[in-house]
Design a protein around this motif. Structure first.
Motif, PDB file in Angstrom:
ATOM      1  N   ALA A   1      12.632  21.552  25.769  1.00  0.00           N
ATOM      2  CA  ALA A   1      12.933  20.154  26.873  1.00  0.00           C
ATOM      3  C   ALA A   1      13.812  20.285  27.383  1.00  0.00           C
ATOM      4  N   LEU A   2      14.850  20.222  27.020  1.00  0.00           N
ATOM      5  CA  LEU A   2      16.170  20.305  28.253  1.00  0.00           C
ATOM      6  C   LEU A   2      15.838  21.356  29.351  1.00  0.00           C
ATOM      7  N   LEU A   3      15.743  22.287  28.710  1.00  0.00           N
ATOM      8  CA  LEU A   3      15.330  23.254  30.127  1.00  0.00           C
ATOM      9  C   LEU A   3      13.743  22.802  30.862  1.00  0.00           C
ATOM     10  N   ALA A   4      13.355  21.408  30.373  1.00  0.00           N
ATOM     11  CA  ALA A   4      11.808  21.680  31.329  1.00  0.00           C
ATOM     12  C   ALA A   4      12.489  20.778  32.602  1.00  0.00           C
ATOM     13  N   ALA A   5      13.768  19.601  32.422  1.00  0.00           N
ATOM     14  CA  ALA A   5      14.195  19.127  33.303  1.00  0.00           C
ATOM     15  C   ALA A   5      14.775  19.303  34.069  1.00  0.00           C
ATOM     16  N   ALA A   6      15.004  20.971  34.857  1.00  0.00           N
ATOM     17  CA  ALA A   6      15.531  21.548  35.660  1.00  0.00           C
ATOM     18  C   ALA A   6      13.957  23.194  35.690  1.00  0.00           C
ATOM     19  N   ARG A   7      13.223  23.164  35.685  1.00  0.00           N
ATOM     20  CA  ARG A   7      11.895  23.802  36.562  1.00  0.00           C
ATOM     21  C   ARG A   7      11.810  23.455  37.394  1.00  0.00           C
ATOM     22  N   ALA A   8      11.958  24.720  37.741  1.00  0.00           N
ATOM     23  CA  ALA A   8      12.018  25.049  39.337  1.00  0.00           C
ATOM     24  C   ALA A   8      10.953  23.996  40.021  1.00  0.00           C
ATOM     25  N   ASP A   9       9.461  24.501  39.491  1.00  0.00           N
ATOM     26  CA  ASP A   9       8.428  22.966  39.983  1.00  0.00           C
ATOM     27  C   ASP A   9       9.584  21.636  40.170  1.00  0.00           C
ATOM     28  N   LEU A  10       9.944  20.970  39.374  1.00  0.00           N
ATOM     29  CA  LEU A  10       9.852  19.922  39.146  1.00  0.00           C
ATOM     30  C   LEU A  10      11.801  19.606  40.694  1.00  0.00           C
ATOM     31  N   VAL A  11      12.516  20.713  40.570  1.00  0.00           N
ATOM     32  CA  VAL A  11      13.688  20.491  41.643  1.00  0.00           C
ATOM     33  C   VAL A  11      13.096  20.497  42.476  1.00  0.00           C
ATOM     34  N   GLU A  12      12.246  21.373  43.346  1.00  0.00           N
ATOM     35  CA  GLU A  12      11.032  21.336  44.416  1.00  0.00           C
ATOM     36  C   GLU A  12      10.568  20.329  44.973  1.00  0.00           C
ATOM     37  N   HIS A  13       9.869  19.263  43.563  1.00  0.00           N
ATOM     38  CA  HIS A  13       9.953  17.500  43.879  1.00  0.00           C
ATOM     39  C   HIS A  13      10.174  16.949  44.436  1.00  0.00           C
ATOM     40  N   LEU A  14      11.190  16.658  43.317  1.00  0.00           N
ATOM     41  CA  LEU A  14      12.701  15.553  43.889  1.00  0.00           C
ATOM     42  C   LEU A  14      13.726  16.034  45.054  1.00  0.00           C
ATOM     43  N   VAL A  15      12.980  17.888  45.185  1.00  0.00           N
ATOM     44  CA  VAL A  15      14.393  17.489  46.691  1.00  0.00           C
ATOM     45  C   VAL A  15      13.833  18.273  47.386  1.00  0.00           C
ATOM     46  N   GLY A  16      12.384  18.511  47.576  1.00  0.00           N
ATOM     47  CA  GLY A  16      11.574  18.800  48.521  1.00  0.00           C
ATOM     48  C   GLY A  16      10.547  17.757  49.211  1.00  0.00           C
ATOM     49  N   GLY A  17      10.342  16.359  47.937  1.00  0.00           N
ATOM     50  CA  GLY A  17       9.354  16.103  48.329  1.00  0.00           C
ATOM     51  C   GLY A  17      10.205  14.146  48.239  1.00  0.00           C
ATOM     52  N   GLU A  18      10.814  14.091  46.909  1.00  0.00           N
ATOM     53  CA  GLU A  18      10.812  12.962  47.146  1.00  0.00           C
ATOM     54  C   GLU A  18      12.678  12.708  47.729  1.00  0.00           C
TER      55      GLU A  18
END
Length: 198
Positions: free
Chosen positions: A154-171
């Protein structure tokens, strides 16, 4: 029988291919647009050289990812604090997660390309297993925490590449915001153990 060393030109070609792929992934808008033909052209080699050296696009991405990740993995396996195995777990868990996140931020498109390589699950990759084992071991050293198997996932899921891309690239979240948010989230997961100290 002695192991044969790779020919000098093969070694040079491999280095040129990895450098070209690294640059292309770093500067692309979407990692799926980077093709083997693009990499071969940027490296100044034929496509056959890529396929001989890496098997396919996934193999090339895995080799590049492993090369970039090697220094961090060495620090996790045998390095000094805060990543090394002798670090108290309440310091090591946040440090491990921060290292994963910073790696994904620094190599966003490469990480995204690896996690998006066809049917290859990111959870079955060797690097994921190493991160998970290190994190689980640290979690299970925290008194009263119990089994860290699910918590590590669960903790590693918080650093998944697709989430990072969404937050940095999208948000348009900043690096500092992401790191601070992950640190706060990790502290909440660790709960009372984080307050008690180690």
């Amino acid at each position: 029988m002695t192991e044969r060393k790779p020919r000098a030109d093969a070694t040079r070609n491999r280095e040129a291919v990895l450098a070209a792929a690294d640059s292309l992934f770093a500067h692309c808008e979407r990692p799926e647009t980077v093709t083997m033909a693009d990499i071969a052209a940027a490296a100044g080699v034929g496509k056959a050289t890529l396929f001989r050296g890496f098997g396919d696009r996934t193999g090339l991405i895995q080799a590049l990812y492993a090369m970039r990740l090697a220094p961090i993995e060495l620090a996790v396996e045998s390095g000094p604090p805060p990543l090394g195995p002798d670090t108290p777990p309440l310091r090591r868990v946040p440090a491990l997660l921060d290292a994963v996140l910073c790696f994904k931020l620094d190599h966003r498109h490469l990480a995204l390309a690896l996690e998006g390589t066809g049917g290859d699950s990111p959870y079955e990759a060797a690097h994921y297993d190493r991160w998970h084992r290190a994190l689980r071991a640290a979690l299970e050293r925290i008194p009263g925490f119990g089994d860290g198997e699910f918590a590590a996932h669960a903790l590693l899921a918080a650093a998944r590449a697709d989430l990072v891309e969404h937050l940095v690239g999208g948000e348009r979240m900043t690096r500092e915001q992401m790191r601070a948010d992950l640190a706060r989230f990790t502290a909440r997961v660790l709960g009372a153990s984080a307050v008690d100290g180690d």
